[in-house]
Write a protein that holds these residues in place. Sequence first.
Motif, mmCIF file in Angstrom:
data_model
loop_
_atom_site.group_PDB
_atom_site.id
_atom_site.type_symbol
_atom_site.label_atom_id
_atom_site.label_comp_id
_atom_site.label_asym_id
_atom_site.label_seq_id
_atom_site.Cartn_x
_atom_site.Cartn_y
_atom_site.Cartn_z
ATOM 1 N N ALA A 125 0.828 -1.206 0.000
ATOM 2 C CA ALA A 125 0.000 0.000 0.000
ATOM 3 C C ALA A 125 0.862 1.254 0.000
ATOM 4 N N LEU A 126 1.905 1.278 0.820
ATOM 5 C CA LEU A 126 2.765 2.457 0.909
ATOM 6 C C LEU A 126 3.506 2.707 -0.407
ATOM 7 N N LEU A 127 4.108 1.657 -0.961
ATOM 8 C CA LEU A 127 4.917 1.844 -2.159
ATOM 9 C C LEU A 127 4.054 2.169 -3.378
ATOM 10 N N TYR A 128 2.868 1.589 -3.466
ATOM 11 C CA TYR A 128 2.020 1.915 -4.614
ATOM 12 C C TYR A 128 1.329 3.262 -4.451
ATOM 13 N N GLU A 145 3.948 5.274 -5.910
ATOM 14 C CA GLU A 145 3.957 5.131 -7.369
ATOM 15 C C GLU A 145 2.858 5.957 -8.028
ATOM 16 N N GLY A 146 1.681 5.980 -7.441
ATOM 17 C CA GLY A 146 0.567 6.687 -8.062
ATOM 18 C C GLY A 146 0.587 8.188 -7.879
ATOM 19 N N LEU A 147 1.231 8.673 -6.816
ATOM 20 C CA LEU A 147 1.209 10.103 -6.496
ATOM 21 C C LEU A 147 1.790 10.971 -7.617
ATOM 22 N N PRO A 148 3.000 10.699 -8.124
ATOM 23 C CA PRO A 148 3.529 11.564 -9.188
ATOM 24 C C PRO A 148 2.715 11.515 -10.471
ATOM 25 N N PHE A 149 2.088 10.391 -10.771
ATOM 26 C CA PHE A 149 1.261 10.315 -11.967
ATOM 27 C C PHE A 149 0.050 11.238 -11.841
ATOM 28 N N GLY A 150 -0.561 11.258 -10.659
ATOM 29 C CA GLY A 150 -1.680 12.170 -10.432
ATOM 30 C C GLY A 150 -1.269 13.619 -10.569
ATOM 31 N N ILE A 172 -6.111 5.585 -4.805
ATOM 32 C CA ILE A 172 -6.154 6.610 -3.756
ATOM 33 C C ILE A 172 -5.070 7.656 -4.007
ATOM 34 N N ALA A 173 -3.877 7.213 -4.420
ATOM 35 C CA ALA A 173 -2.798 8.154 -4.706
ATOM 36 C C ALA A 173 -3.151 9.074 -5.865
ATOM 37 N N LEU A 174 -3.834 8.541 -6.879
ATOM 38 C CA LEU A 174 -4.262 9.391 -7.998
ATOM 39 C C LEU A 174 -5.247 10.454 -7.532
ATOM 40 N N GLY A 234 -4.091 14.227 -7.543
ATOM 41 C CA GLY A 234 -4.836 15.032 -8.494
ATOM 42 C C GLY A 234 -5.763 16.007 -7.802
ATOM 43 N N GLY A 235 -6.965 15.529 -7.477
ATOM 44 C CA GLY A 235 -7.953 16.403 -6.863
ATOM 45 C C GLY A 235 -7.530 16.944 -5.511
ATOM 46 N N GLY A 236 -6.867 16.117 -4.703
ATOM 47 C CA GLY A 236 -6.454 16.588 -3.378
ATOM 48 C C GLY A 236 -5.455 17.724 -3.454
ATOM 49 N N VAL A 237 -4.477 17.606 -4.328
ATOM 50 C CA VAL A 237 -3.473 18.665 -4.474
ATOM 51 C C VAL A 237 -4.114 19.933 -5.014
#
Length: 449
Positions: free
Chosen positions: A63-66, A69-74, A194-196, A200-203
């Motif tokens: 969960a932490l590593l993915y 992984e998803g955060l920069p893509f978002g 969740i990272a996306l 994305g929207g959260g940022v």
Amino acid sequence: MDPSRIARNDRPPPRGPRPHVVPPPGIVPERASRSARPAGDRPEALRRYNAPMRLRRTLAWVALLYFAEGLPFGIAYDVWPVYFRVHGVSLKDIGLMSLLSLPWTWKMLWAPLVDRWGSRQQWISACLTALAAATLLIVPHDAAHPSWLLWAVLAAFTAASATQDIAIDAWAVDVSTPESSGAINGVRVSAARIALLVGGGGVLFLAGTTGWTPLWLALAALFLLLAVVAWVSPRAHLDPAKRRNPVAPVLRWLWRREMVPVMLFVLLFKLGDSLLGRMVKPFWVDRGYSLKEIGLISVTLGVALTIAGALAGGWFVKRYGIFRALLWLGLAQAVTNLGYFAVAELALPRESIYAASLLESFTQGLGTSAFLSFLMNLCEKEHAATQYALLSALFALSRDVGGAFSGIAVERFGYGPFFAFTAAVSIPALLLLPLVRPRIRDHAAAGSP
């Protein structure tokens, strides 16, 4: 010695062996019962007790590593277009920024480097540190007039993110087993989604409150924190001898006759789902639904149902195995596309599209979890970075090429026939399953669906 004992007994107890006492029938002395216990009982019991604990720890790291992984893509996909547009950058330049996503498409070209040198943790932490540096370097540049240097910074950001994806996917293959791959893929899909949302929207939501500069600084700090945490993630042992030449073994693995149906299956399994996804939002708009309805049902609740589907799919894979999951969850993924066909062709209540959307989102998660478990199952640990990058690139090829023609198909045939076609085009992959089955290293299923 106790003086009172000496007073009670003038003589000390006799020395020598103790008399043998025969226990009553049916009573086994404690020491004898311990020695008579089979040697493997306690270790086996410990293994049964520790296995769920190990799996839970592994899933927490997944969960932490993915999420990482998803955060920069978002950020790249959702935040950058808004950031540069509010600073007055032309639509032409913002459109050209899509070229910055090329590292995610072509990451297979340098994936052998990740297999050849360094540990997975070294690559992940180095990439997260590079992401932090690139995020910091956005701050001093004039966003209203992007220079070539700023473009280079953004390209370095996406290249570091793509390389991190290679290392994290390889790490997931390293730590997975046929029994745990379902749970791992359910969690990884959920964490990436969740990272996306956060990236994305959260940022974007926070940017309206804090402003851009504090936000970039906070994101850089978050990337650095993730780099430190990723360094202490569990490390799998990899055979150094097998890692010396990462290319030749991968080519031998790829150019085998039995891999032909596997490659066709990878191309086709998610094709119908990908085609549908491109045209869902335009269909909502053309049918007169409001932006609030699209945002709430198709996006927000859709993501929640996809996450639920991914977790349920992970459980299904663990319970019944990868082959059955590909068959039954793939069938569910195809059939629910017909919900949109029904909405487009039949005189149904206005809210019927809500049910079609939520069902499609849930089965999308089911199918994705089974599919990713299959991709991981195909890979060899020492060459997982290259092999998984190749398989994911092959899947992305059918997704992007098929999606490019989806609008043309809708304009020519209409929404209803197109949605029916997305269900039909999913069937050939299921027909390939008997040919693919020998390549699946599946665990024994505990039951049948």
